[in-house]
Scaffold this motif. Structure first.
Motif, PDB file in Angstrom:
ATOM      1  N   ALA B 244      -4.452   3.899   9.741  1.00  0.00           N
ATOM      2  CA  ALA B 244      -4.779   2.596  10.338  1.00  0.00           C
ATOM      3  C   ALA B 244      -3.713   1.555   9.998  1.00  0.00           C
ATOM      4  O   ALA B 244      -3.923   0.359  10.198  1.00  0.00           O
ATOM      5  CB  ALA B 244      -6.151   2.129   9.862  1.00  0.00           C
ATOM      6  N   ARG B 245      -2.603   2.018   9.470  1.00  0.00           N
ATOM      7  CA  ARG B 245      -1.480   1.163   9.086  1.00  0.00           C
ATOM      8  C   ARG B 245      -1.868   0.145   8.032  1.00  0.00           C
ATOM      9  O   ARG B 245      -1.423  -1.006   8.036  1.00  0.00           O
ATOM     10  CB  ARG B 245      -0.905   0.436  10.319  1.00  0.00           C
ATOM     11  CG  ARG B 245      -0.272   1.353  11.324  1.00  0.00           C
ATOM     12  CD  ARG B 245       0.827   2.197  10.665  1.00  0.00           C
ATOM     13  NE  ARG B 245       1.772   2.702  11.634  1.00  0.00           N
ATOM     14  CZ  ARG B 245       2.860   2.060  12.029  1.00  0.00           C
ATOM     15  NH1 ARG B 245       3.147   0.898  11.517  1.00  0.00           N
ATOM     16  NH2 ARG B 245       3.657   2.603  12.911  1.00  0.00           N
ATOM     17  N   GLN B 246      -2.703   0.566   7.116  1.00  0.00           N
ATOM     18  CA  GLN B 246      -3.065  -0.323   6.007  1.00  0.00           C
ATOM     19  C   GLN B 246      -2.518   0.273   4.719  1.00  0.00           C
ATOM     20  O   GLN B 246      -3.239   0.523   3.771  1.00  0.00           O
ATOM     21  CB  GLN B 246      -4.588  -0.476   5.912  1.00  0.00           C
ATOM     22  CG  GLN B 246      -5.240  -1.058   7.142  1.00  0.00           C
ATOM     23  CD  GLN B 246      -4.815  -2.490   7.386  1.00  0.00           C
ATOM     24  OE1 GLN B 246      -4.436  -3.201   6.450  1.00  0.00           O
ATOM     25  NE2 GLN B 246      -4.873  -2.922   8.630  1.00  0.00           N
ATOM     26  N   SER B 247      -1.210   0.522   4.722  1.00  0.00           N
ATOM     27  CA  SER B 247      -0.599   1.116   3.537  1.00  0.00           C
ATOM     28  C   SER B 247      -0.620   0.142   2.378  1.00  0.00           C
ATOM     29  O   SER B 247      -0.710  -1.065   2.566  1.00  0.00           O
ATOM     30  CB  SER B 247       0.845   1.508   3.839  1.00  0.00           C
ATOM     31  OG  SER B 247       0.875   2.603   4.696  1.00  0.00           O
ATOM     32  N   LEU B 248      -0.518   0.684   1.197  1.00  0.00           N
ATOM     33  CA  LEU B 248      -0.466  -0.147   0.003  1.00  0.00           C
ATOM     34  C   LEU B 248       0.830  -0.938  -0.010  1.00  0.00           C
ATOM     35  O   LEU B 248       1.876  -0.421   0.375  1.00  0.00           O
ATOM     36  CB  LEU B 248      -0.504   0.737  -1.238  1.00  0.00           C
ATOM     37  CG  LEU B 248      -1.787   1.510  -1.477  1.00  0.00           C
ATOM     38  CD1 LEU B 248      -1.543   2.602  -2.500  1.00  0.00           C
ATOM     39  CD2 LEU B 248      -2.869   0.571  -1.960  1.00  0.00           C
ATOM     40  N   VAL B 249       0.748  -2.182  -0.445  1.00  0.00           N
ATOM     41  CA  VAL B 249       1.982  -2.947  -0.576  1.00  0.00           C
ATOM     42  C   VAL B 249       2.229  -3.395  -2.007  1.00  0.00           C
ATOM     43  O   VAL B 249       3.297  -3.874  -2.327  1.00  0.00           O
ATOM     44  CB  VAL B 249       2.012  -4.180   0.351  1.00  0.00           C
ATOM     45  CG1 VAL B 249       2.185  -3.751   1.794  1.00  0.00           C
ATOM     46  CG2 VAL B 249       0.757  -5.007   0.185  1.00  0.00           C
ATOM     47  N   GLU B 250       1.240  -3.248  -2.851  1.00  0.00           N
ATOM     48  CA  GLU B 250       1.534  -3.515  -4.254  1.00  0.00           C
ATOM     49  C   GLU B 250       0.552  -2.781  -5.145  1.00  0.00           C
ATOM     50  O   GLU B 250      -0.575  -2.489  -4.760  1.00  0.00           O
ATOM     51  CB  GLU B 250       1.548  -5.016  -4.549  1.00  0.00           C
ATOM     52  CG  GLU B 250       0.206  -5.631  -4.787  1.00  0.00           C
ATOM     53  CD  GLU B 250       0.318  -7.069  -5.261  1.00  0.00           C
ATOM     54  OE1 GLU B 250      -0.160  -7.939  -4.532  1.00  0.00           O
ATOM     55  OE2 GLU B 250       0.868  -7.300  -6.362  1.00  0.00           O
ATOM     56  N   LEU B 251       1.047  -2.456  -6.307  1.00  0.00           N
ATOM     57  CA  LEU B 251       0.259  -1.714  -7.271  1.00  0.00           C
ATOM     58  C   LEU B 251       0.766  -2.158  -8.626  1.00  0.00           C
ATOM     59  O   LEU B 251       1.939  -2.042  -8.916  1.00  0.00           O
ATOM     60  CB  LEU B 251       0.508  -0.215  -7.057  1.00  0.00           C
ATOM     61  CG  LEU B 251      -0.504   0.789  -7.568  1.00  0.00           C
ATOM     62  CD1 LEU B 251      -1.878   0.532  -6.992  1.00  0.00           C
ATOM     63  CD2 LEU B 251      -0.043   2.187  -7.213  1.00  0.00           C
TER      64      LEU B 251
END
Lengths: 147, 699
Positions: B244-251
């Motif tokens: 759904a193109r909701q990849s992680l952008v920070e961790l």
């Protein structure tokens, strides 16, 4: 590893910053026709949202989703930095990298490349051998057995 | 052919009312909106067509029309189908949580009310109930005027909560049955399991299952089914979100080096997915998945205190540790981490029903066998002795040895050594080396960095160790050549060296008496059981709650005791007075914190109890150091006047732990109920081991 090209390997480099290391890895890909120049910017951008430091003294810079359009063919560039370059954001938290793998993967092939590199480098002795290698040929010899 | 639950209900209603039902009748009976009834009726008409039955509307009434034989068949079918099932409140709230977290769209309250078959007012209540969970994970429910609501927050947290909810609601047995036979099982599943499984993308779920199954033998062998389920769910959820193109952008706070091994597994898992997912897998996704895998490897069953705590095994593990200690001449018994690790490891190892495939070419295991040969032989011997009915293959023994070896390495006495770091190149490289040494070799406390050229100015006798990045022919001291990046095996070598030369071996105390009498074991068991029950009673009643309190101390204390009236104590006013009296006798405020340990024992209290109350109103009291304390958090500890030895030591363990170290203090100061529970349960576990040990020793 099939995607290896001797021209994409540089040994004994001295690099000061992680940005320079990523640029150098990207430039090799550009110079040999694997990607178009804007891919380098997308590699820098990727490292800004997510560190491309992998652990075990290696970093694997790669482009963002937006950068994929600039990939012409799948390839890996390798830059050996025997004295290391720090990939951390915080000077107190050192992330020393001695081998930089720049990757460009078409059609989700980047996972395949990542997995081969990670497999090989999971043995720290292999990383050491890569870091000690004196020539591109030596590096190709080390990596050619990786499936 | 089968009908949905709601369709079944409509069919039943229509079969029972041959004259038909109006739309309003259906709305009332089904408790759904007008629109839902329209939708259901349309879909039902389709479903019924296969049985050659029609759902017609005559004179504003819905009726079923068809041949008698077909009607009889329909009747039989709906009778076979279980009654319509609905969620209880908690399930519905979990379903709602999952539903909101799965989508990034704004949804209206009405939509949710229709979906869950409840009123909008109920949805509003449910949202209020689930909001604290959201808050705990820094997520929020954003309410958009006239548009609806939407879950917002960090993607990583969203996935954690989502996976957690799904995992808790999906029954693990049914989950694997379903994955093995998806078609046959879909309709057999219990309603709630089915609902939650179907929230997952079925295709991605299938791929996740296959991917994890593919790695199971080699990498996830030690995981329990519940952990495998959790892993499959996390992977599916991640793949859905990536698609759904909701990849992680920070961790935050990821130690890449520690994750390296599991990151490789994450890559292998994601490689199995179709291109739509694979292409968008970034390094952060790999790190996130690796974190989940790593979490699994260390997971100890949460309710170790409860029924699944294996007493027989704990007894045997204790014997194993004892035997190895005697023979290796090193006391492993003080290491509770070792005990817990061995418990977790051996309980999984012994439960594996199939014999393990020997790991022939595992370099780690081979290294264990050569590097710790003596320890390996002792452990192998002790294992056959303590577990005579089990056969341990070489690989299995090596894993047990790893636990002992790491305990041994860890216990190596810390000394304060001083080291000289020599570098041919500039001081910069030596500084890098120094930081790495500092971080990885805590035994060394003093460092001097020097260039080889400046060696003559140094008094070498003040150094215990010398490290150099180059060879130093003719150097008068023993020195070690290391690479400036200080590789992991070098770290190990240095630490082994230090252990060998600078540590004092922990003396082995005389072995405990060998007690083989059956009667004694029975007694051990009884004591252990009672201790555990006492611990569990205290644990299960721990709460951390907010209290809207009065500005007066005694009234506040009475508020607290009154809330415990009946179940825990009688005469709350008197207990509050006793608490105050105790506070006046000796101050209980914990210095430099907003906390106080308010405690008393009295016959009015039925059993030991510990809980934490956050006050809305700050109360000025005196600290143990005589300085004023602004009381905001009451740590309440009460118990009966006469407590058993076990109860006494458990309560003592809690009070003793509060200022034991900064971490504990912080947990008591700010921890949520779950965290406080976790801390105290681990304290209790330690304490129970101690009690058991003393019990044996004193006999």
């Amino acid at each position: 590893m099939d995607a290896l090209d001797k021209d994409l390997i540089l040994v004994n480099q001295e690099i000061k910053t992680k940005e320079d290391a990523i640029k150098a890895a990207g430039q090799l890909l550009v110079d040999h026709g694997y990607v178009e120049a804007p891919y380098i910017d997308s590699m820098i951008a990727r490292n800004k949202d997510v560190s491309v430091y992998m652990g075990n003294f290696i970093a694997i810079p790669h482009g963002t989703d937006d950068g994929k359009q600039y990939i012409k063919k799948t390839g890996i560039s390798i830059i050996q930095v025997p004295w290391g370059v720090d990939f951390s954001d915080d000077p107190a938290d050192e992330k020393l990298v001695t081998v930089v793998f720049g990757i460009a993967g078409l059609n989700g092939e980047h996972l395949q490349l990542l997995s081969q590199i990670a497999l090989f480098c999971s043995d720290i002795n292999n990383v050491e051998k890569l870091a000690d290698a004196q020539s591109a040929d030596e590096i190709i010899n080390l990596l050619k057995e990786v499936e | 052919m089968l009908f949905s639950d709601r369709e079944t209900t409509i069919i039943r209603l229509l079969l029972d009312n041959e004259d038909g039902l109006t739309r309003d009748d259906l709305i009332k009976n089904l408790q759904v909106s007008k629109r839902t009834v329209y939708r259901e009726v349309a879909s039902l008409d389709n479903s019924l067509a296969r049985l050659q039955i029609r759902l017609v509307k005559q004179d504003n009434r819905y009726q079923l029309v068809g041949e008698a034989a077909q009607m009889a068949e329909l009747k039989q079918q709906v009778q076979q189908q279980p009654q319509q099932q609905v969620f209880d409140v908690r399930r519905r709230q979990n379903a709602l949580t999952a539903r909101l977290l799965l989508t990034n769209d704004v949804v209206t309250m009405q939509q949710l009310a229709d979906e869950f078959n409840v009123s909008v007012a109920t949805i509003v209540q449910d949202l209020n109930a689930i909001e604290p969970i959201f808050k705990d994970y820094r997520l929020a429910i954003s309410r958009k005027k006239a548009a609806g609501i939407q879950a917002v927050g960090k993607e990583s947290n969203r996935r954690r909560v989502l996976s957690g909810v799904l995992n808790s609601e999906i029954n693990e047995y049914e989950f694997f049955e379903y994955l093995e036979h998806p078609k046959a099982q879909a309709q057999q599943l219990e309603y709630s399991t089915r609902y939650f499984i179907q929230l997952l993308d079925q295709n991605l779920l299938k791929i996740s299952f296959q991917a994890i199954k593919g790695l199971q033998a080699a990498h996830f062998n030690q995981l329990a089914d519940s952990q495998l389920q959790q892993l499959i769910i996390v992977l599916t959820v991640s793949a859905m979100r990536i698609q759904a193109r909701q990849s992680l952008v920070e961790l935050k706070h990821v130690d890449q080096t520690k994750l390296f091994k599991d990151q490789r597994l994450a890559i292998e898992l994601f490689k199995q997915f179709p291109e739509a997912v694979r292409t968008h897998v970034n390094m952060l996704e790999l790190a996130f998945m690796a974190l989940q895998i790593q979490g699994m490897s260390f997971a100890v069953p949460k309710n170790i205190m409860l029924e699944n705590y294996d007493l027989v095994l704990s007894y045997r593990v204790r014997n194993l540790i004892q035997e190895v200690s005697n023979q290796f001449n090193w006391d492993f018994r003080q290491d509770d981490v070792l005990f817990q690790d061995l418990m977790a490891h051996l309980s999984a190892a012994l439960k594996r029903s199939y014999s393990q495939i020997p790991e022939l070419n595992n370099p780690i295991l081979q290294r264990i066998q050569t590097e710790y040969q003596n320890l390996y032989d002792i452990v192998a011997h002790s294992l056959t002795h303590v577990f005579p009915d089990n056969h341990f293959v070489a690989g299995e023994i090596a894993y047990v040895v790893i636990h002992f070896a790491s305990s041994y390495e860890k216990k190596v006495q810390k000394t304060s050594l001083s080291a000289l770091v020599l570098c041919a190149n500039g001081i910069g490289t030596a500084k890098i080396l120094e930081t790495r040494l500092r971080r990885n070799i805590p035994e060394i406390t003093h460092f001097t960095v020097s260039r080889v050229l400046d060696l003559n100015n140094l008094d070498l006798s003040q150094f215990d160790l010398v490290f150099s990045t180059i060879f130093l022919p003719g150097f008068p001291m023993k020195y070690k050549v290391i690479s400036p990046m200080l590789l992991a095996n070098e770290i190990k070598e240095i630490r082994d060296d230090i252990a060998q030369h600078y540590s004092l071996a922990a003396p082995v105390t005389p072995p405990e008496p060998d007690s083989d009498k059956l009667a004694q074991k029975t007694q051990d068991f009884q004591t252990a059981y009672q201790s555990m029950r006492a611990a569990n009673d205290i644990l299960e009643n721990i709460t951390v709650q907010d209290l809207t309190n009065s500005a007066d101390l005694l009234t506040t204390l009475t508020q607290i005791t009154t809330s415990l009236d009946g179940v825990l104590l009688t005469d709350p006013e008197e207990v509050a007075r006793l608490l105050l009296q105790r506070m006046e006798k000796a101050p209980v405020g914990i210095p430099n914190t907003p906390m106080a340990l308010v405690h008393t024992t009295s016959d009015l209290v039925k059993r030991p109890f510990f809980s934490i109350y956050n006050l809305s109103h700050v109360l000025p009291i005196t600290g143990m150091d005589g300085q004023p304390v602004q009381l905001k958090r009451v740590l309440l500890m009460v118990g009966p006047a006469k407590m058993s030895i076990v109860e006494n030591s458990l309560m003592g363990k809690i009070s003793g732990s509060i200022i034991e170290n900064d971490l504990n203090l912080e947990i008591y100061k700010t921890g949520t109920q779950a965290i406080v529970y976790q801390l105290i349960s681990s304290l209790f576990l330690d304490e129970l081991h101690m009690l058991n040990r003393n019990e044996v020793a004193s006999q």
